[in-house]
Scaffold this motif. Structure first.
Motif, PDB file in Angstrom:
ATOM      1  N   GLY A  73     -37.482 -21.668 -21.294  1.00 42.60           N
ATOM      2  CA  GLY A  73     -37.674 -22.747 -22.262  1.00 42.60           C
ATOM      3  C   GLY A  73     -38.924 -23.574 -22.032  1.00 42.60           C
ATOM      4  N   ARG A  84     -52.728 -20.407 -32.872  1.00 43.58           N
ATOM      5  CA  ARG A  84     -52.973 -18.993 -33.173  1.00 43.58           C
ATOM      6  C   ARG A  84     -52.460 -18.136 -32.039  1.00 43.58           C
ATOM      7  NH1 ARG A  84     -59.196 -19.106 -35.398  1.00 43.58           N
ATOM      8  NH2 ARG A  84     -58.763 -20.254 -37.310  1.00 43.58           N
ATOM      9  N   GLY A 133     -43.431 -13.463 -28.201  1.00 44.13           N
ATOM     10  CA  GLY A 133     -42.937 -14.630 -27.480  1.00 44.13           C
ATOM     11  C   GLY A 133     -43.609 -15.899 -27.967  1.00 44.13           C
ATOM     12  N   TYR A 164     -50.820 -22.722 -24.986  1.00 46.09           N
ATOM     13  CA  TYR A 164     -50.052 -22.883 -23.745  1.00 46.09           C
ATOM     14  C   TYR A 164     -50.055 -21.568 -22.990  1.00 46.09           C
ATOM     15  CZ  TYR A 164     -47.424 -21.371 -27.693  1.00 46.09           C
ATOM     16  OH  TYR A 164     -47.103 -20.732 -28.848  1.00 46.09           O
ATOM     17  N   ARG A 222     -42.465 -16.878 -31.432  1.00 47.12           N
ATOM     18  CA  ARG A 222     -41.130 -17.482 -31.397  1.00 47.12           C
ATOM     19  C   ARG A 222     -41.205 -18.929 -30.888  1.00 47.12           C
ATOM     20  NH1 ARG A 222     -36.865 -18.787 -33.556  1.00 47.12           N
ATOM     21  NH2 ARG A 222     -35.019 -18.999 -32.275  1.00 47.12           N
ATOM     22  N   LYS A 247     -39.882 -22.029 -33.004  1.00 52.91           N
ATOM     23  CA  LYS A 247     -38.881 -22.952 -32.453  1.00 52.91           C
ATOM     24  C   LYS A 247     -39.395 -24.390 -32.458  1.00 52.91           C
ATOM     25  CE  LYS A 247     -35.993 -22.038 -29.183  1.00 52.91           C
ATOM     26  NZ  LYS A 247     -35.422 -21.721 -27.875  1.00 52.91           N
ATOM     27  N   ASN A 267     -47.924 -10.885 -30.029  1.00 47.42           N
ATOM     28  CA  ASN A 267     -47.392 -11.829 -29.035  1.00 47.42           C
ATOM     29  C   ASN A 267     -46.111 -12.457 -29.599  1.00 47.42           C
ATOM     30  OD1 ASN A 267     -46.915 -13.643 -27.010  1.00 47.42           O
ATOM     31  ND2 ASN A 267     -49.010 -14.443 -26.944  1.00 47.42           N
ATOM     32  N   VAL A 301     -47.564 -20.025 -19.816  1.00 44.18           N
ATOM     33  CA  VAL A 301     -46.466 -20.242 -18.878  1.00 44.18           C
ATOM     34  C   VAL A 301     -46.639 -19.285 -17.689  1.00 44.18           C
ATOM     35  CG1 VAL A 301     -43.956 -20.133 -18.584  1.00 44.18           C
ATOM     36  CG2 VAL A 301     -44.939 -20.953 -20.740  1.00 44.18           C
ATOM     37  N   PHE A 330     -53.060 -11.987 -23.547  1.00 43.85           N
ATOM     38  CA  PHE A 330     -52.845 -12.755 -24.780  1.00 43.85           C
ATOM     39  C   PHE A 330     -53.840 -13.901 -24.934  1.00 43.85           C
ATOM     40  CE2 PHE A 330     -48.566 -10.986 -23.893  1.00 43.85           C
ATOM     41  CZ  PHE A 330     -48.465 -10.198 -25.029  1.00 43.85           C
ATOM     42  N   GLY A 379     -39.218 -17.460 -19.912  1.00 41.50           N
ATOM     43  CA  GLY A 379     -37.834 -17.263 -20.337  1.00 41.50           C
ATOM     44  C   GLY A 379     -36.898 -18.406 -19.981  1.00 41.50           C
ATOM     45  N   GLY A 396     -42.188 -22.748 -22.394  1.00 44.33           N
ATOM     46  CA  GLY A 396     -43.151 -22.608 -23.490  1.00 44.33           C
ATOM     47  C   GLY A 396     -42.738 -23.452 -24.683  1.00 44.33           C
ATOM     48  N   SER A 397     -41.467 -23.398 -25.033  1.00 41.17           N
ATOM     49  CA  SER A 397     -40.974 -24.172 -26.181  1.00 41.17           C
ATOM     50  C   SER A 397     -41.103 -25.674 -25.933  1.00 41.17           C
ATOM     51  CB  SER A 397     -39.513 -23.827 -26.460  1.00 41.17           C
ATOM     52  OG  SER A 397     -39.388 -22.460 -26.747  1.00 41.17           O
TER      53      SER A 397
HETATM   54  C1  COA Z   1     -45.349 -16.467 -24.675  1.00 40.34           C
HETATM   55  C2  COA Z   1     -44.927 -17.557 -23.690  1.00 40.34           C
HETATM   56  C3  COA Z   1     -45.681 -18.819 -24.014  1.00 40.34           C
HETATM   57  C4  COA Z   1     -43.414 -17.798 -23.838  1.00 40.34           C
HETATM   58  O1  COA Z   1     -43.062 -18.877 -22.989  1.00 40.34           O
HETATM   59  P1  COA Z   1     -41.568 -19.029 -22.429  1.00 40.34           P
HETATM   60  O2  COA Z   1     -41.502 -20.229 -21.603  1.00 40.34           O
HETATM   61  O3  COA Z   1     -41.145 -17.740 -21.823  1.00 40.34           O
HETATM   62  O4  COA Z   1     -40.780 -19.227 -23.811  1.00 40.34           O
HETATM   63  P2  COA Z   1     -39.335 -19.857 -23.977  1.00 40.34           P
HETATM   64  O5  COA Z   1     -38.522 -19.613 -22.755  1.00 40.34           O
HETATM   65  O6  COA Z   1     -39.501 -21.246 -24.447  1.00 40.34           O
HETATM   66  O7  COA Z   1     -38.745 -18.931 -25.120  1.00 40.34           O
HETATM   67  C5  COA Z   1     -38.928 -19.256 -26.469  1.00 40.34           C
HETATM   68  C6  COA Z   1     -38.390 -18.132 -27.315  1.00 40.34           C
HETATM   69  O8  COA Z   1     -39.266 -17.022 -27.273  1.00 40.34           O
HETATM   70  C7  COA Z   1     -38.552 -15.862 -26.929  1.00 40.34           C
HETATM   71  N1  COA Z   1     -39.446 -15.036 -26.144  1.00 40.34           N
HETATM   72  C8  COA Z   1     -40.107 -15.397 -25.014  1.00 40.34           C
HETATM   73  N2  COA Z   1     -40.862 -14.361 -24.593  1.00 40.34           N
HETATM   74  C9  COA Z   1     -40.674 -13.361 -25.479  1.00 40.34           C
HETATM   75  C10 COA Z   1     -41.212 -12.051 -25.593  1.00 40.34           C
HETATM   76  N3  COA Z   1     -42.091 -11.580 -24.707  1.00 40.34           N
HETATM   77  N4  COA Z   1     -40.815 -11.299 -26.641  1.00 40.34           N
HETATM   78  C11 COA Z   1     -39.949 -11.773 -27.559  1.00 40.34           C
HETATM   79  N5  COA Z   1     -39.418 -13.024 -27.509  1.00 40.34           N
HETATM   80  C12 COA Z   1     -39.770 -13.789 -26.477  1.00 40.34           C
HETATM   81  C13 COA Z   1     -37.355 -16.356 -26.140  1.00 40.34           C
HETATM   82  O9  COA Z   1     -36.290 -15.421 -26.168  1.00 40.34           O
HETATM   83  C14 COA Z   1     -37.018 -17.622 -26.898  1.00 40.34           C
HETATM   84  O10 COA Z   1     -36.362 -17.337 -28.106  1.00 40.34           O
HETATM   85  P3  COA Z   1     -34.808 -17.710 -28.335  1.00 40.34           P
HETATM   86  O11 COA Z   1     -34.642 -19.138 -27.915  1.00 40.34           O
HETATM   87  O12 COA Z   1     -34.609 -17.466 -29.780  1.00 40.34           O
HETATM   88  O13 COA Z   1     -34.062 -16.781 -27.440  1.00 40.34           O
HETATM   89  C15 COA Z   1     -45.213 -17.134 -22.222  1.00 40.34           C
HETATM   90  O14 COA Z   1     -44.551 -15.928 -21.947  1.00 40.34           O
HETATM   91  C16 COA Z   1     -46.681 -16.991 -21.914  1.00 40.34           C
HETATM   92  O15 COA Z   1     -47.327 -17.960 -21.557  1.00 40.34           O
HETATM   93  N6  COA Z   1     -47.232 -15.770 -22.034  1.00 40.34           N
HETATM   94  C17 COA Z   1     -48.598 -15.457 -21.632  1.00 40.34           C
HETATM   95  C18 COA Z   1     -49.666 -16.335 -22.255  1.00 40.34           C
HETATM   96  C19 COA Z   1     -49.501 -16.516 -23.722  1.00 40.34           C
HETATM   97  O16 COA Z   1     -49.100 -15.620 -24.435  1.00 40.34           O
HETATM   98  N7  COA Z   1     -49.871 -17.708 -24.202  1.00 40.34           N
HETATM   99  C20 COA Z   1     -49.846 -18.013 -25.619  1.00 40.34           C
HETATM  100  C21 COA Z   1     -51.124 -17.598 -26.230  1.00 40.34           C
HETATM  101  S1  COA Z   1     -51.062 -17.846 -27.994  1.00 40.34           S
END
Ligand code: COA
Length: 202
Positions: A121, A146, A153, A111, A156, A160, A151, A113, A49, A119, A123-124
């Protein structure tokens, strides 16, 4: 003191970090963070991502060393109970080529994570802390973010945090390993931040 700051920091530099969000500490990176950060930054679950898929120790070291002297790079690390669980990015950017464009008004956040900490919180919380830093400490006017369109997650996380989806761009993003990708863009203005910050737990 930040190990990278030993040659002096930029004067009058605002200080968004360190700050706590619950049990998360957001702070500037140090040389000691290179190894643990690289261990997850180049994980395929993460760099799938990211626009820049692989990052070397030398690149990170160079970028982090410049942070204490920069007026535009406000990147941070997120630590929980002594472990780095995420990276946060906050860059001040300016539109290019527009005569009279005010300088230093807009920001971009991002960001990463650590996959085994997803999962929970983080990222949020990181996105909200980056927006708070952008609007309340740096005084920015507009912040964007962006993500690859698939993506879900990240989308979302941005929703949020109270950001507004403004753009779905078809095959607009070049990613070294995946080629042309669809991209979504989110934004928030400074006057929208108070309401967004109040709504971020929804
Ligand atoms: C995407 C990412 C930032 C999410 O971080 P996280 O700490 O898991 O997110 P949170 O726990 O704060 O969850 C926030 C919301 O997203 C949802 N969510 C998290 N991962 C998800 C996924 N893969 N698919 C769908 N929803 C997802 C959670 O259910 C939550 O929603 P809810 O409160 O309505 O249930 C993290 O998985 C990550 O860093 N991924 C790889 C790198 C990346 O994608 N960076 C961003 C580049 S733009």
């Amino acid at each position: 003191m930040n190990a990278f700051a030993s040659t002096g920091t930029a004067t009058d530099r605002p200080a968004p970090w360190p700050t706590y969000v619950g049990d998360l500490l957001l702070r500037e990176p140090t040389a000691a963070d290179l190894e643990p950060v690289l261990a997850f930054r180049n994980d395929p679950a993460v760099n799938r991502f990211m626009v820049r898929t692989q990052v070397t120790a030398d690149e990170l070291r160079r970028e982090w060393a410049a942070i204490p002297h920069s007026d535009t790079d406000w990147s941070c690390l997120v630590e929980r109970e002594g472990d780095v669980v995420a990276m946060g990015f906050l860059d001040v950017v300016d539109a290019a080529g527009q005569p009279g464009h005010p300088a230093g008004t807009d920001g971009v956040i991002g960001y990463v994570v650590r996959p085994d900490a997803a999962g929970q919180g983080i990222g949020s919380a990181t996105a909200s802390a980056l927006l708070r830093a952008a609007f309340e400490v740096l005084g920015l006017r507009r912040v964007t973010a962006r993500a690859n369109a698939d993506n879900l997650g990240s989308a979302r996380v941005l929703e949020k945090a109270g950001m507004r989806r403004e753009r779905y761009a078809v095959q607009a993003l070049w990613q070294h390993e995946l080629g042309w990708l669809d991209e979504v863009e989110y934004a928030l203005l400074d006057h929208e931040w108070p309401q967004a910050s109040g709504a971020r737990a929804l």
